[in-house]
Scaffold this active site. Structure first.
Site, short mmCIF file in Angstrom:
data_model
loop_
_atom_site.label_atom_id
_atom_site.label_comp_id
_atom_site.label_asym_id
_atom_site.label_seq_id
_atom_site.Cartn_x
_atom_site.Cartn_y
_atom_site.Cartn_z
N HIS A 35 0.08 2.49 -0.66
CA HIS A 35 0.14 1.69 -1.89
C HIS A 35 1.29 2.10 -2.79
O HIS A 35 1.25 1.92 -4.01
CB HIS A 35 -1.20 1.73 -2.64
CG HIS A 35 -2.30 1.06 -1.88
ND1 HIS A 35 -2.58 -0.28 -2.02
CD2 HIS A 35 -3.17 1.53 -0.96
CE1 HIS A 35 -3.58 -0.59 -1.22
NE2 HIS A 35 -3.95 0.49 -0.56
N THR A 36 2.31 2.67 -2.19
CA THR A 36 3.53 3.02 -2.92
C THR A 36 4.63 1.99 -2.69
O THR A 36 5.57 1.90 -3.48
CB THR A 36 4.05 4.39 -2.49
OG1 THR A 36 4.14 4.43 -1.06
CG2 THR A 36 3.12 5.51 -2.96
N ASP A 37 4.53 1.20 -1.60
CA ASP A 37 5.65 0.32 -1.25
C ASP A 37 5.86 -0.77 -2.29
O ASP A 37 6.99 -1.07 -2.67
CB ASP A 37 5.48 -0.26 0.14
CG ASP A 37 4.22 -1.09 0.34
OD1 ASP A 37 3.25 -0.90 -0.42
OD2 ASP A 37 4.21 -1.93 1.26
N GLY A 125 -7.75 -6.35 11.79
CA GLY A 125 -8.68 -5.89 10.76
C GLY A 125 -8.85 -4.39 10.70
O GLY A 125 -9.80 -3.89 10.09
N GLY A 127 -6.31 -2.19 9.72
CA GLY A 127 -5.31 -1.54 8.88
C GLY A 127 -4.12 -1.04 9.67
O GLY A 127 -3.42 -0.12 9.23
N LEU A 128 -3.86 -1.66 10.83
CA LEU A 128 -2.77 -1.23 11.70
C LEU A 128 -1.66 -2.26 11.77
O LEU A 128 -0.81 -2.22 12.65
CB LEU A 128 -3.31 -0.93 13.11
CG LEU A 128 -4.40 0.15 13.16
CD1 LEU A 128 -4.97 0.27 14.56
CD2 LEU A 128 -3.87 1.49 12.67
N GLU A 167 4.54 -13.74 4.42
CA GLU A 167 3.15 -13.34 4.15
C GLU A 167 2.80 -13.50 2.67
O GLU A 167 1.70 -13.93 2.34
CB GLU A 167 2.93 -11.89 4.60
CG GLU A 167 1.47 -11.49 4.57
CD GLU A 167 1.15 -10.35 5.52
OE1 GLU A 167 0.02 -9.83 5.43
OE2 GLU A 167 2.00 -9.96 6.35
N ASP A 179 4.90 -2.61 6.12
CA ASP A 179 4.44 -2.93 7.46
C ASP A 179 5.53 -3.57 8.30
O ASP A 179 5.77 -3.20 9.46
CB ASP A 179 3.23 -3.86 7.41
CG ASP A 179 2.05 -3.23 6.68
OD1 ASP A 179 2.05 -2.00 6.51
OD2 ASP A 179 1.13 -3.97 6.29
N TYR A 231 -7.40 -5.23 -3.27
CA TYR A 231 -5.99 -4.92 -3.10
C TYR A 231 -5.18 -5.60 -4.19
O TYR A 231 -4.33 -4.98 -4.84
CB TYR A 231 -5.54 -5.40 -1.71
CG TYR A 231 -4.08 -5.15 -1.40
CD1 TYR A 231 -3.68 -4.07 -0.62
CD2 TYR A 231 -3.08 -6.00 -1.87
CE1 TYR A 231 -2.35 -3.84 -0.33
CE2 TYR A 231 -1.74 -5.79 -1.59
CZ TYR A 231 -1.39 -4.71 -0.82
OH TYR A 231 -0.06 -4.48 -0.54
#
Length: 398
Positions: A35-37, A125, A127-128, A167, A179, A231
Site C-alpha cells: 500500500h505504498t505504491d 483472489g 492477492g497474487l 484497471e 502489480d 481498499y
C-alpha cells in the site's frame, strides 16, 4: 502442460486455426512495500512462475473477441466488441480487463482488431495479481500483433502505466502500479526495487535457494465482502492526509518527520500515515540487507510489516493472522500478509528444511479454526512477461 500450450490449444478449439503468437505474464509476490505504491513510495516485488498466457491473432474488422479457459476445461467467449465503441462501463465481468487494455492502447496507436484466448495458472483472489498478469499479457499481445518490437525496460514501465489505467478507469478498480510493473519488469532470481515516484528500478539479487531459504505462499482462500471497499477507503484516507498536509503524496514525509506530520492530522488518519511512512523505511532496510547478502536477517521486517498492516492499516483478517502466527510458531524467520487485504495470501520466510513443518502447522491451525485448508506453494523468483517461442513443439518464455 504450460499455460502457453493450453492457450494455443484453446485458441485452436475456439477459432479452428493456430494463433499468430503467444505472450505471457506472471503473477507476483510483493516481498515488502504494501500500500505504498499509490502513495508514490517504494515497493519490492518478484515475479512468480505462475503465468497467464494470451494466444492471439489479428483481425481486419476492428473487432475484439476474448476467450478464457476455465479451471473446468470449458472455454468462455465474450464479444465481439467494436474497438471504437469501447468505453468505461461498456464491458462487465472478466472481459472488462482485456477490453480495457485494448481501449487504452487505442490512444497509443494500436487500433487493429484481434482474437485473444487466455489460459493460466495464477490463482485468482489470492492477492497474487492475476488481473495484472492478464492485463500485461494482453497488452504485449496487442502490441506484438501491431508489429511493435520487444519493449525495453523503460518501455515496459510505461506499458505498466497503460495497464494500470485500464484497471483504474475502464474496470473501475483503484489499484496502484506495483502489480503491472512487477509482471512486466521482473527478472529471474531477483526482486524489483521500484521507486514509484521517480520510476527508477533496480534488480536486487534474491536467491533464496543459495541462502537455504524458501518463500512459502499461504493462500488463505478467504475473501471478505469489504475487501474492495476497504481498499478504496484506505487509499482515499491517505490522499486526504496528503492534502491536509499540503503534499503531493505521503512519500514526501521523511521517516524522522512522522511525529511532526501526525501532530497536524485528525486522529483517524494518523495510523494510515504511520503505516505508509514506516513501510517505506522497511523497504529501504530490506533492500540494504539483500544487497549485503543477508537474506536470513530480513524476517523481523516482514513481521513488522504485518503488524503495521494489521494494527495501523487495519486490513488483515483472522485467516491472515492465523496463517502468519502459525508459520512463525513453527519456525518461520518472518511472515506477513500481502496484497490488498481482507483475505488473500500471506508469505513466510522459511528454512528449506522446515517448509513441510510450517505447511503442516498452517494446515492444522486452519483445521482447528474450522476453515478450508489453505493452498500453499514455494515462490521462486521468476522471469517477467514476454513473448513465448515454439521450439520443437515446446513453448517457453522468450
Amino acid at each position: 502442460m504450460t499455460s502457453a500450450a493450453e492457450a494455443v490449444e484453446a485458441f485452436h478449439a475456439t477459432h479452428g486455426r493456430a494463433p499468430s503468437g503467444v505472450w505471457s505474464a506472471p503473477g507476483r509476490v510483493n516481498l515488502i512495500g504494501e500500500h505504498t505504491d499509490y502513495n508514490d513510495g517504494f515497493v519490492l516485488p518478484f515475479a512468480l512462475p505462475h503465468r497467464i498466457a494470451a494466444a492471439a491473432s489479428a483481425r481486419q474488422d476492428k473487432l475484439l473477441t476474448v476467450s478464457t479457459l476455465g479451471s473446468d476445461g470449458r472455454i468462455q467467449q465474450e464479444g465481439p466488441f467494436e474497438l471504437g465503441e469501447l468505453r468505461p462501463g461498456s464491458v462487465q465481468g472478466w472481459a472488462a480487463y482485456p477490453a480495457g487494455v485494448a481501449w487504452v492502447l487505442r490512444s497509443h496507436g494500436v487500433t487493429g482488431g484481434a482474437d485473444v484466448v487466455l489460459a493460466g495458472d495464477v490463482p485468482t483472489g489470492a492477492g497474487l495479481s492475476s488481473s495484472a498478469a492478464l492485463e500485461c499479457a494482453v497488452a504485449l499481445a496487442l502490441l506484438g500483433l501491431d508489429g511493435r518490437a520487444e519493449p525495453s525496460l523503460t518501455e515496459r514501465a510505461e506499458i505498466a502505466t497503460w495497464a494500470q489505467r485500464a484497471e483504474n478507469e475502464f474496470v473501475g478498480a483503484p489499484t496502484g502500479v506495483l502489480d503491472q510493473t512487477a509482471s512486466l519488469c521482473c527478472i529471474e532470481g531477483h526482486a524489483l526495487f521500484l521507486d514509484v515516484r521517480s520510476g527508477e528500478v533496480e534488480q536486487v539479487p534474491f536467491d533464496t535457494a543459495a541462502a537455504g531459504l524458501r518463500v512459502l505462499v499461504i493462500d488463505t482462500r478467504a475473501k471478505h465482502a469489504h475487501s474492495e471497499s476497504g481498499y478504496g477507503d484506505r487509499r482515499r484516507g491517505t490522499e486526504r492526509a496528503a492534502g491536509l498536509l499540503g503534499l503531493n503524496s505521503l512519500r514526501e514525509i521523511e521517516y524522522d518527520g512522522l511525529t511532526a506530520a501526525a501532530d497536524r492530522l485528525p486522529a483517524d488518519l494518523v495510523p494510515l500515515v504511520r503505516h505508509v511512512v514506516t513501510e517505506n523505511r522497511r523497504v529501504l532496510d530490506m533492500v540494504e540487507l539483500l544487497r549485503a547478502n543477508r537474506l536470513a536477517e530480513t524476517g523481523p521486517l516482514l513481521d513488522a510489516s504485518h503488524a503495521s498492516l494489521r494494527d495501523d492499516y487495519r486490513i488483515s483478517c483472522p485467516e491472515l493472522d492465523v496463517a502468519v502466527d502459525s508459520a512463525k510458531d513453527a519456525g518461520a524467520l518472518g511472515a506477513r500478509m500481502i496484497g490488498g487485504g481482507f483475505g488473500g495470501s500471506a508469505i513466510a520466510l522459511v528454512r528449506e528444511s522446515e517448509v513441510d513443518t510450517v505447511q503442516q502447522a498452517a494446515t492444522t491451525a486452519f483445521e482447528r479454526s474450522g476453515w478450508r485448508a489453505p493452498r500453499m506453494f514455494v515462490a521462486v523468483p521468476s522471469a517477467g512477461a514476454g513473448r513465448e517461442h515454439d521450439t520443437s513443439g515446446v513453448l517457453s518464455p522468450g
